[in-house]
Design an enzyme around this catalytic site. Structure first.
Site, PDB file in Angstrom:
ATOM      1  N   HIS A   1      43.647 -90.359  40.458  1.00  0.00           N
ATOM      2  CA  HIS A   1      44.300 -91.380  41.269  1.00  0.00           C
ATOM      3  C   HIS A   1      43.280 -92.416  41.740  1.00  0.00           C
ATOM      4  CE1 HIS A   1      43.421 -89.871  45.634  1.00  0.00           C
ATOM      5  NE2 HIS A   1      42.490 -89.416  44.829  1.00  0.00           N
TER       6      HIS A   1
ATOM      7  N   CYS B   1      46.875 -97.621  43.498  1.00  0.00           N
ATOM      8  CA  CYS B   1      47.348 -96.308  43.032  1.00  0.00           C
ATOM      9  C   CYS B   1      48.461 -96.413  41.988  1.00  0.00           C
ATOM     10  CB  CYS B   1      47.791 -95.444  44.213  1.00  0.00           C
ATOM     11  SG  CYS B   1      49.230 -96.066  45.118  1.00  0.00           S
TER      12      CYS B   1
ATOM     13  N   HIS C   1      51.897 -93.442  48.157  1.00  0.00           N
ATOM     14  CA  HIS C   1      50.764 -93.154  47.287  1.00  0.00           C
ATOM     15  C   HIS C   1      51.240 -92.317  46.105  1.00  0.00           C
ATOM     16  CE1 HIS C   1      46.509 -93.045  46.347  1.00  0.00           C
ATOM     17  NE2 HIS C   1      46.609 -91.743  46.092  1.00  0.00           N
TER      18      HIS C   1
END
Length: 362
Positions: free
Chosen positions: A336, A276, A324
């Site tokens: 993402h 990520c 994240h």
């Protein structure tokens, strides 16, 4: 400098240069051991498959395992970044040690030259030679030479002592940094093992499912994300969000969206795969704005803004541990890299629990 310092310096330099050519990683924070025993058991009768309720439990546990792996991965990436910086410091120290040794050798040569000059003058110090002179002019000239010689000797000794002290400090600092790197290597091996255990536990859960059940599981994941996104939009969180991307933000968005379809791989920074924060950091690097490598450091170091002031290119940080990150692309959506087994994709910005928003080019 004594032989111990020389040996230490040589070892440090070799180790530092070896670091530059190695692929060693860094440490990561401890990760809880996976506990598959708490997951729904596979049906004993193959004809009796998982119920929707069981699949929902599987989905929740898989999500938890990947969250744990994601948090550990972020800590791993941060430690790797710190190790690279530390390796660079060791190389600088090693060079300073080599330069210091060369300087000490030169200073000792100068001291030796002074000793040889005194020997050539019959072993008498300049003061004694001056007292024996009968020539007034030579006497006055000698006074100046004595003063100059005394000052030069004093400066030489001061410089030699200071260089020796600096060299001792460099050697101690290099040794301390090397010990930290060695400790990091041990921690990294343990951390990587635990991260892999989390991912394998999640994959094992999913591998028990038939294809139609895996498809259903994916649908349950999407349904959960849709519910969270709908609730977020209904709250009015993005009612007044209408900011336009900056030039750099638009470039970052263009890079990130061009990666759609590439797989998630933990620790990856492209070009074929990303985790990520690997995606977001590379996207902003492409926009000529380097940012921290990990989502936790992005959250800690980048300027924070209100959601209502959000614009494309901003980074949305998720979960309480900032484990994240996704890039806002407008219209309530992010791009993402979700988790292992998934590809870079578009998703609702509110499909996960938002911690906050940061702006790399503020």
């Amino acid at each position: 400098m004594n032989r111990r310092h020389c040996a230490t310096a040589a070892i440090t330099l070799v180790c530092a240069l070896a670091l530059l050519t190695s692929t060693g990683q860094a440490s990561a924070a401890p990760v809880p051991e996976p506990s598959p025993s708490s997951s729904p058991a596979a049906p004993a009768d193959p004809s009796q498959r998982y119920s929707i309720a069981d699949l929902e439990k599987v989905r929740e546990q898989i999500e938890t395992l990947y969250r744990q792996a994601g948090a550990a991965t972020d800590a791993y990436n941060l430690a790797e970044e710190q190790t690279k910086k530390q390796s660079g410091e060791i190389v600088k120290l090693a060079k300073a040690i080599v330069d210091g040794q060369a300087r000490i050798a030169a200073l000792k040569d100068r001291a030796g030259a002074q000793a040889r000059e005194q020997y050539r003058n019959g072993g008498l110090p300049p003061g004694a030679q001056l007292a024996l002179s009968n020539d007034p002019k030579l006497f006055l000239d000698g006074i100046n030479k004595v003063r100059q010689s005394q000052q030069a000797s004093k400066s030489l000794l001061t410089e030699l002592n200071q260089t020796q002290q600096d060299l001792e400090t460099y050697t101690q600092d290099a040794s301390a940094n090397w010990e930290k790197l060695e400790a990091n290597r041990v921690k990294q091996a343990k951390a990587k093992k635990k991260i892999n255990a989390q991912i394998k536990a999640a994959e094992k859960l999913e591998s028990r499912l038939e294809k139609k059940e895996r498809d259903r599981l994916r649908q349950l994941e999407q349904d959960a994300a849709n519910r969270a996104q709908t609730a977020w939009l209904s709250s009015g969180a993005v009612k007044d969000v209408s900011g336009e991307a900056s030039e750099a933000g638009a470039a970052a968005v263009a890079f990130a969206t061009a990666q759609i379809g590439k797989p998630y791989v933990w620790g990856a920074e492209g070009p074929g795969s990303y985790d990520c924060s690997g995606l977001t950091s590379r996207a902003w690097l492409a926009a000529k704005r380097p940012i921290p490598r990990t989502s936790q450091e992005q959250w800690r170091l980048l300027p924070r803004i209100d959601i209502q002031d959000m614009r494309p290119g901003d980074l949305i940080i998720y979960h309480a541990d900032a484990s994240h990150v996704g890039m806002y692309v407008g219209d309530g959506a992010i791009v993402h890299s979700p988790r292992p087994g998934r590809n870079v994709t578009l998703a609702g910005a509110g499909s996960m629990k938002i911690l906050g928003v940061v702006r790399p080019d503020k």
